[in-house]
Design an enzyme around this catalytic site. Structure first.
Site, PDB file in Angstrom:
ATOM      1  N   LEU A   1     -68.511 -47.706 -32.681  1.00 57.56           N
ATOM      2  CA  LEU A   1     -69.316 -47.038 -31.659  1.00 57.56           C
ATOM      3  C   LEU A   1     -70.312 -48.025 -31.089  1.00 57.56           C
ATOM      4  O   LEU A   1     -70.906 -48.828 -31.815  1.00 57.56           O
ATOM      5  CB  LEU A   1     -70.046 -45.838 -32.261  1.00 57.56           C
ATOM      6  CG  LEU A   1     -69.156 -44.807 -32.953  1.00 57.56           C
ATOM      7  CD1 LEU A   1     -70.003 -43.674 -33.522  1.00 57.56           C
ATOM      8  CD2 LEU A   1     -68.085 -44.270 -32.023  1.00 57.56           C
ATOM      9  N   GLU A   2     -70.492 -47.944 -29.799  1.00 58.02           N
ATOM     10  CA  GLU A   2     -71.401 -48.821 -29.059  1.00 58.02           C
ATOM     11  C   GLU A   2     -72.329 -47.943 -28.243  1.00 58.02           C
ATOM     12  O   GLU A   2     -71.871 -47.067 -27.518  1.00 58.02           O
ATOM     13  CB  GLU A   2     -70.558 -49.714 -28.158  1.00 58.02           C
ATOM     14  CG  GLU A   2     -71.274 -50.657 -27.252  1.00 58.02           C
ATOM     15  CD  GLU A   2     -70.314 -51.457 -26.374  1.00 58.02           C
ATOM     16  OE1 GLU A   2     -70.815 -52.239 -25.545  1.00 58.02           O
ATOM     17  OE2 GLU A   2     -69.076 -51.303 -26.481  1.00 58.02           O
ATOM     18  N   VAL A   3     -73.632 -48.139 -28.391  1.00 55.30           N
ATOM     19  CA  VAL A   3     -74.599 -47.445 -27.538  1.00 55.30           C
ATOM     20  C   VAL A   3     -75.255 -48.525 -26.691  1.00 55.30           C
ATOM     21  O   VAL A   3     -75.695 -49.559 -27.204  1.00 55.30           O
ATOM     22  CB  VAL A   3     -75.647 -46.667 -28.365  1.00 55.30           C
ATOM     23  CG1 VAL A   3     -76.741 -46.120 -27.464  1.00 55.30           C
ATOM     24  CG2 VAL A   3     -74.967 -45.524 -29.116  1.00 55.30           C
TER      25      VAL A   3
END
Length: 128
Positions: free
Chosen positions: A120-122
């Protein structure tokens, strides 16, 4: 012919309840129960449907596998605030903040994993 937007995507997960709890707690998504007790997560105008690995809903991907996704989410909150939040939630950061390129241009990203190992990348756009 061309598509206009993404409505939803499907994540194949080992434990839909554990995944829903993680995405609610860590990413602030809203749990939705629909159909015959199916779980999904709403955010913005999109959603993520959660399919259990032992019984994915047909039709499904050729190889539905927990941990096989790599997703990038855009946030209005600064990446620094996300680093603090992830630490408070006891979520290990894998990389970041690092410069990347999003669909609309340069972004700053932080990477971590969900319970199945999905990456996951924010991110934040540099112009915001």
């Amino acid at each position: 012919m061309r598509v206009a937007s993404l409505d939803h995507l499907v994540l194949t997960v080992a434990d839909p309840e554990a995944s829903a709890s993680f995405y609610e707690r860590v990413l602030g998504m809203e749990r939705v129960v629909f159909g015959a007790g199916r779980l999904a997560l709403n955010f913005g105008v999109q959603k993520i449907n959660l399919h259990p690995a032992e019984a994915p809903l047909a039709p499904h991907a050729r190889r539905p596998t927990p941990g096989g996704a790599d997703l990038c989410f855009i946030s209005d909150l600064p990446v620094g605030a996300w680093l603090d939040h992830l630490a408070a939630q006891d979520v290990a950061v894998e990389a970041g903040p690092v410069p990347r390129t999003g669909a609309r241009g340069p972004i700053t990203s932080v990477y971590f994993r969900d319970p199945d190992g999905n990456l996951l990348e924010v991110s934040n756009y540099l112009d915001s």
